[in-house]
Design a protein around this motif. Structure first.
Motif, mmCIF file in Angstrom:
data_model
loop_
_atom_site.group_PDB
_atom_site.id
_atom_site.type_symbol
_atom_site.label_atom_id
_atom_site.label_comp_id
_atom_site.label_asym_id
_atom_site.label_seq_id
_atom_site.Cartn_x
_atom_site.Cartn_y
_atom_site.Cartn_z
ATOM 1 N N VAL A 35 -63.255 -2.570 45.853
ATOM 2 C CA VAL A 35 -63.348 -2.723 44.392
ATOM 3 C C VAL A 35 -63.427 -1.359 43.716
ATOM 4 C CG1 VAL A 35 -64.807 -3.557 42.516
ATOM 5 C CG2 VAL A 35 -64.373 -5.020 44.490
ATOM 6 N N VAL A 36 -64.291 -0.484 44.239
ATOM 7 C CA VAL A 36 -64.449 0.848 43.634
ATOM 8 C C VAL A 36 -63.174 1.669 43.808
ATOM 9 C CG1 VAL A 36 -65.799 2.979 43.634
ATOM 10 C CG2 VAL A 36 -66.932 0.788 44.026
ATOM 11 N N VAL A 37 -62.560 1.584 44.984
ATOM 12 C CA VAL A 37 -61.316 2.320 45.251
ATOM 13 C C VAL A 37 -60.204 1.842 44.321
ATOM 14 C CG1 VAL A 37 -59.443 2.582 46.937
ATOM 15 C CG2 VAL A 37 -61.800 3.007 47.616
ATOM 16 N N ALA A 38 -60.129 0.532 44.077
ATOM 17 C CA ALA A 38 -59.106 -0.003 43.180
ATOM 18 C C ALA A 38 -59.264 0.568 41.776
ATOM 19 C CB ALA A 38 -59.183 -1.529 43.144
ATOM 20 N N ILE A 39 -60.497 0.604 41.277
ATOM 21 C CA ILE A 39 -60.751 1.123 39.932
ATOM 22 C C ILE A 39 -60.452 2.616 39.861
ATOM 23 C CG2 ILE A 39 -62.546 1.537 38.203
ATOM 24 C CD1 ILE A 39 -63.898 -1.057 39.260
ATOM 25 N N LEU A 40 -61.004 3.379 40.798
ATOM 26 C CA LEU A 40 -60.788 4.832 40.795
ATOM 27 C C LEU A 40 -59.326 5.179 41.053
ATOM 28 C CD1 LEU A 40 -63.873 6.296 42.713
ATOM 29 C CD2 LEU A 40 -63.359 6.475 40.281
ATOM 30 N N GLY A 41 -58.704 4.462 41.991
ATOM 31 C CA GLY A 41 -57.316 4.747 42.336
ATOM 32 C C GLY A 41 -56.372 4.517 41.173
ATOM 33 N N ILE A 42 -56.573 3.419 40.451
ATOM 34 C CA ILE A 42 -55.727 3.144 39.285
ATOM 35 C C ILE A 42 -55.952 4.187 38.195
ATOM 36 C CG2 ILE A 42 -55.361 1.511 37.376
ATOM 37 C CD1 ILE A 42 -55.793 -0.749 39.409
ATOM 38 N N ALA A 43 -57.216 4.569 37.988
ATOM 39 C CA ALA A 43 -57.520 5.587 36.976
ATOM 40 C C ALA A 43 -56.873 6.933 37.327
ATOM 41 C CB ALA A 43 -59.031 5.749 36.834
ATOM 42 N N LEU A 44 -57.014 7.352 38.598
ATOM 43 C CA LEU A 44 -56.437 8.631 39.023
ATOM 44 C C LEU A 44 -54.911 8.569 39.015
ATOM 45 C CD1 LEU A 44 -58.802 9.448 42.042
ATOM 46 C CD2 LEU A 44 -58.713 10.655 39.852
ATOM 47 N N GLY A 45 -54.352 7.460 39.490
ATOM 48 C CA GLY A 45 -52.903 7.309 39.500
ATOM 49 C C GLY A 45 -52.325 7.306 38.092
ATOM 50 N N LEU A 46 -53.036 6.666 37.171
ATOM 51 C CA LEU A 46 -52.595 6.632 35.770
ATOM 52 C C LEU A 46 -52.638 8.028 35.152
ATOM 53 C CD1 LEU A 46 -51.680 4.832 33.439
ATOM 54 C CD2 LEU A 46 -54.095 4.464 32.868
ATOM 55 N N LEU A 47 -53.693 8.782 35.478
ATOM 56 C CA LEU A 47 -53.783 10.166 34.991
ATOM 57 C C LEU A 47 -52.629 11.007 35.516
ATOM 58 C CD1 LEU A 47 -57.583 11.127 35.154
ATOM 59 C CD2 LEU A 47 -56.098 11.230 33.151
ATOM 60 N N LEU A 48 -52.335 10.872 36.791
ATOM 61 C CA LEU A 48 -51.228 11.625 37.386
ATOM 62 C C LEU A 48 -49.898 11.242 36.738
ATOM 63 C CD1 LEU A 48 -52.228 11.439 41.160
ATOM 64 C CD2 LEU A 48 -52.131 13.507 39.776
ATOM 65 N N TYR A 49 -49.704 9.966 36.499
ATOM 66 C CA TYR A 49 -48.456 9.485 35.905
ATOM 67 C C TYR A 49 -48.302 9.947 34.454
ATOM 68 C CZ TYR A 49 -45.078 6.217 33.904
ATOM 69 O OH TYR A 49 -44.009 5.669 33.238
ATOM 70 N N GLU A 50 -49.368 9.813 33.680
ATOM 71 C CA GLU A 50 -49.310 10.129 32.250
ATOM 72 C C GLU A 50 -49.195 11.630 31.977
ATOM 73 O OE1 GLU A 50 -49.332 8.108 29.364
ATOM 74 O OE2 GLU A 50 -48.732 6.641 30.857
ATOM 75 N N THR A 51 -49.709 12.445 32.882
ATOM 76 C CA THR A 51 -49.681 13.890 32.650
ATOM 77 C C THR A 51 -48.521 14.587 33.368
ATOM 78 O OG1 THR A 51 -51.241 14.211 34.498
ATOM 79 C CG2 THR A 51 -52.174 14.033 32.276
ATOM 80 N N ALA A 52 -47.788 13.838 34.193
ATOM 81 C CA ALA A 52 -46.666 14.431 34.933
ATOM 82 C C ALA A 52 -45.559 14.854 33.970
ATOM 83 C CB ALA A 52 -46.120 13.441 35.949
ATOM 84 N N GLY A 53 -45.096 16.086 34.092
ATOM 85 C CA GLY A 53 -43.993 16.590 33.280
ATOM 86 C C GLY A 53 -44.351 16.890 31.846
ATOM 87 N N SER A 54 -45.629 16.782 31.499
ATOM 88 C CA SER A 54 -46.046 17.066 30.122
ATOM 89 C C SER A 54 -46.001 18.570 29.855
ATOM 90 C CB SER A 54 -47.464 16.539 29.884
ATOM 91 O OG SER A 54 -47.934 16.913 28.604
ATOM 92 N N GLN A 55 -45.644 18.910 28.618
ATOM 93 C CA GLN A 55 -45.621 20.314 28.209
ATOM 94 C C GLN A 55 -46.931 20.749 27.561
ATOM 95 O OE1 GLN A 55 -43.045 22.273 29.145
ATOM 96 N NE2 GLN A 55 -42.406 20.362 30.162
ATOM 97 N N ASN A 56 -47.820 19.787 27.365
ATOM 98 C CA ASN A 56 -49.128 20.098 26.788
ATOM 99 C C ASN A 56 -49.960 20.857 27.818
ATOM 100 O OD1 ASN A 56 -52.042 19.669 26.229
ATOM 101 N ND2 ASN A 56 -51.271 18.501 24.475
ATOM 102 N N PRO A 57 -50.479 22.042 27.479
ATOM 103 C CA PRO A 57 -51.249 22.836 28.455
ATOM 104 C C PRO A 57 -52.447 22.090 29.018
ATOM 105 C CG PRO A 57 -50.683 24.167 26.541
ATOM 106 C CD PRO A 57 -50.306 22.773 26.203
ATOM 107 N N LEU A 58 -53.130 21.317 28.170
ATOM 108 C CA LEU A 58 -54.300 20.571 28.627
ATOM 109 C C LEU A 58 -53.889 19.487 29.619
ATOM 110 C CD1 LEU A 58 -57.338 20.088 28.404
ATOM 111 C CD2 LEU A 58 -56.883 18.538 26.484
#
Length: 230
Positions: free
Chosen positions: A36-59
């Motif tokens: 359960v904890v891995v599912a929550i953390l994994g989706i959160a981390l995977g979503l962060l990686l996906y949403e920030t991939a290829g972004s030109q925003n320095p942050l």
């Protein structure tokens, strides 16, 4: 018990079935809680990686680098070494380095990065036409994530957590070798170290059955969710 012949595996009178039942429930509890904890953390981390991939925003680029470093680092460490590495952290978090609770930090930190990469891959494989259609209708980014990205990726996400859960079951057995409880601990302490092959065999069979059950549940869930097979 010094008899190490093949017949020693079938001397089931040497098995303490009460301890076997207790160890089985410890393994199931460890697997479910960490899953359960891995599912929550994994989706959160995977979503962060996906949403920030290829972004030109320095942050966003910095966040992507930090999360990717965390994921790659902990995904690369063999589990048995990670347990030892995290012993001081485990002691601080749960107050002990022995027993089922002590295995949770290592299980979660080892499996969450693995699942995060599977989540990121599932998001990238999604048909971008669906996302573009949602954007053209004025959907916000959060609405796209909640109503398009997660639902459309759900079969892959469930399949990924099933694979990760099978790995977690194997990890619980390894954690048992250093006193984390469960079937792994029983097989090592009461089986291997006590030359009781019957306990080792029974514990192994039960672990295999648990794996089959989780795999069966995962397969049924994927077939139920996946619109392509309905």
């Amino acid at each position: 018990m010094n008899d190490q012949g093949l017949d020693s595996y079938f001397k089931f009178a040497n098995v303490d079935w009460g301890s076997m039942m207790s160890a089985t429930w410890e393994t199931i509890w460890l697997t479910i809680v960490s899953m359960v904890v891995v599912a929550i953390l994994g989706i959160a981390l995977g979503l962060l990686l996906y949403e920030t991939a290829g972004s030109q925003n320095p942050l966003a680029k910095a966040l992507n680098w930090i999360v990717a470093l965390f994921v790659n680092f902990f995904r690369s460490i063999p589990f048995i070494i990670l347990i030892v590495l995290l012993l001081p952290v485990t002691s601080k978090l749960v107050g002990t380095i022995i027993g089922p609770r002590a295995a949770l930090p290592s299980l979660i930190i080892s499996a969450a990065p693995f699942y995060a990469r599977m989540v990121e891959l599932a998001f990238h494989e999604l048909d971008h036409g669906v996302i573009e259609a949602a954007e053209s209708m004025g959907a916000t980014r959060w609405q796209i994530i909640r109503k398009v990205l997660l639902p459309e990726s759900m079969p892959a996400l469930v399949s990924g957590i099933t694979v990760t859960t099978i790995s977690l079951i194997g990890y619980t057995a390894m954690a048992g070798a250093i006193g984390a409880g469960g079937l792994g601990n029983l097989a090592y302490q009461d089986g291997f170290q006590s030359n009781n092959n019957a306990i080792t065999l029974v514990a192994t069979v039960i672990i295999v059955i648990i794996v089959f059950i989780f795999q069966f549940i995962g397969d049924i869930a994927v077939r139920h969710i996946d619109k392509r097979v309905n």
